[in-house]
Design an enzyme around this catalytic site. Structure first.
Site: not given
Length: 599
Positions: A49, A51-53, A164
């Site tokens: 996967g 994502g932004g990080m 989180d």
């Protein structure tokens, strides 16, 4: 550490899927052309996967164990503040051990692309399971609630706030719930906060006090836990689904909707969702709640009933057949082995080292190099000759080279055994000893968990207990270290390209017991090939300092708390290592029970 078949890693949005290669294992997307194929000792075989990080890669470690390697995006790598935060988070993640948390496998915070590796956990996220199969029911729900609370208790005990916790960040594995790691997420969050001054998070899972401007605490995680359990039980969050501003308003002022949460859990969840953090229990209090106490993962109740699908064990691991071939350290860095002589000399001087050749060659040494008389050194036969399997390009290095041991410049709790040429023009790392995890007893015994990684793609090496020694104290003017060997005995490991990684434990008796205040002991790796005398010289660099936090004068004595390991500073000033943790004037300041505790 994500589902083996369906979704990408939780906590990251689904990537733009491209057609997988025919041989790609289920649930693993192909690597992009610019993706790395190796990170440290991990072989990357695809993406789980992104994502932004960052990106989550499917990988195998040196022992072919499945791993999830999170690598940060290049946009973060130039940010010094982010790197520093990420390094601090990784150090904390390494110390947290609990069944409901993926095991830490490795990290490199100073690499061009910083990364963090944990075990791969198969299964669906809570969010995916609820969407596919509906809410959790019966004992499975209580077991899930207890498992997540147990993970939070372990995290909070290490002084860390998760920040989180949400349905996409908990895996329903065959062995029970696993809360995903938080190193990258928190480092990115704090960097964003610094830049924008705003709040980073997901509406509905952020506590009221955070919306009011307070910092996240362990009670903020408990609030998220309450929302998580309500979602697991009902399929919807306790504050409903709406626009972000509406959800925020409900979190701040509305009572949570707990209809559908079983009566046995409803009161506990309600207390966790209290608006005032002072009215919420801590994670340890959750575990002691009668509704959860009987369902802890350590109680032997097994996997979450009805929440984990059985996973067949394949006859041949498709990850292994799809992964890139093993790549030894020597092959990875073949071009970098030849170092400028001036640069190497400067590096050795800077580390304050004393390096010695035993009997003029690396296969020698004072008697007792191994318990059975066999050589401990890779590439050297019993009669001291260079072994046939040593590549031609390294034969001269093995014939005349010197073995050194020194802390790794990029990791404070790693010792590196290196073979370097007589003229200082070549250097080949042979073994890396990761020695950070440790504990103390009230009587002063120090136990260190060691992971040894063998780096060449030829030869073998034996590691013995007596090669690890402790140094209790160095008096001003001492020329040699007064050592005591580890109290365990015998051969600890036989390392080779086929078995490149070994894990073992060493225990040393120190002189630090029964005293108030803080203390420190140095642990050295002293193979015969690197030490030409029975006692190493005071300037020998191959050690790690272990500190403890003790009790103050007048307080009840207890097992000391370990402090993070640091490299030995063996630099000599006036013949003494004045910055060494075991130097007597430094130890005296720690022992008085009143000096500031070491950080």
């Amino acid at each position: 550490m994500n589902p083996s078949s369906e979704p990408p890693a939780p906590g990251f949005p689904s990537p733009q899927r491209s057609a997988p290669l025919p041989q790609a294992p289920a649930g693993v997307l192909p690597l992009n052309p610019d993706d790395p194929r190796y990170l440290g000792s991990f072989r990357l075989l695809g993406r789980l996967g992104s994502g932004g990080m960052g990106v989550v890669y499917a990988a195998l470690d040196g022992r072919d164990r499945r791993a999830a390697v999170k690598c940060v995006h290049r946009s973060h790598t130039a940010d010094r503040e982010f790197r520093d935060r990420f390094e601090r988070e990784v150090k904390m993640v390494r110390r947290v051990r609990a069944a409901p948390l993926p095991a830490f496998l490795g990290a490199d915070t100073r690499a061009e692309l910083p990364w963090l590796a944990t075990e791969y956990v198969p299964g669906l996220t809570l969010d995916e399971h609820v969407r596919r199969y509906g809410p959790l029911r019966g004992p499975g729900l209580a077991f899930f609630a207890a498992g997540v609370a147990e993970a939070l208790a372990a995290v909070h005990a290490a002084g860390v706030v998760h920040r989180d916790l949400k349905p996409g960040n908990v895996i329903l594995s065959p062995d029970g719930p696993r809360v995903l790691d938080f190193g990258i997420a928190r480092a990115v969050e704090e960097t964003a906060l610094t830049r924008t001054g705003g709040l980073v998070g997901t509406p509905g899972w952020i506590s009221p006090e955070q919306y009011r401007g307070a910092d996240a605490t362990d009670r903020s995680d408990v609030f998220a836990w309450g929302g998580l359990i309500a979602y697991a039980a009902t399929g919807s969050g306790p504050f409903g689904t709406a626009a972000s501003d509406v959800v925020v308003s409900r979190v701040l002022s509305a009572q949570p909707s707990l209809e559908g949460v079983p009566a046995g859990l409803r009161e506990t969840v309600g207390r966790a969702l209290a608006k005032d953090p002072a009215h919420r229990p801590d994670a340890a209090g959750l575990l002691n709640d009668p509704a959860l106490a009987a369902h802890r993962q350590g109680s032997g109740t097994g996997a979450v009933a009805g929440t984990a699908l059985p996973l067949p064990v394949p006859a041949a691991d498709p990850w292994r057949s799809y992964a890139p071939p093993r790549r030894s350290w020597a092959r990875q860095h073949r071009r970098g082995l030849v170092l400028g002589a001036a640069g190497l000399v400067l590096a050795l001087v800077a580390s304050g080292g004393v390096w010695a050749v035993a009997d003029g060659r690396i296969g020698g040494g004072f008697p007792g190099g191994s318990a059975d008389g066999s050589p401990t050194t890779t590439g050297i036969t019993a009669d001291g000759a260079v072994a046939d399997d040593v590549p031609e390009e390294y034969r001269e290095l093995y014939e005349t080279g010197t073995v050194t041991v020194a802390p790794a410049p990029d990791a404070g709790d790693v010792l590196v055994r290196t073979l370097e040429s007589e003229a200082g023009e070549e250097a080949l790392e042979q073994v890396r000893f990761a020695m950070g995890e440790h504990s103390w007893t009230f009587t002063g015994n120090l136990t260190v968990d060691v992971t040894a990684e063998y780096l060449p793609d030829f030869g073998s090496l034996q590691v013995y207990s007596h090669e690890f020694v402790g140094i209790a104290e160095i008096e001003p003017g001492d020329e040699y270290l007064d050592t005591s060997a580890a109290i365990s005995s015998g051969r600890l490991a036989v390392l080779s390209p086929e078995e490149p990684v070994a894990e073992f434990e060493i225990t040393l008796m120190t002189e630090a017991g029964m005293q108030p205040g803080d203390d420190a002991t140095a642990v050295y790796h002293t193979p015969a090939e690197a030490v030409s005398t029975p006692q190493p010289e005071v300037g020998y660099p191959g050690g790690i300092c272990y500190h403890w936090r003790g009790w103050a004068s007048g307080e009840e004595s207890h097992d000391p708390d370990p402090v993070e390991a640091t490299p030995v500073d063996a630099t000599l000033s006036g013949g003494s290592p004045v910055n060494h943790c075991a130097y007597k004037p430094n130890r005296d300041q720690l022992w008085d029970g009143e000096s500031p505790r070491p950080e």
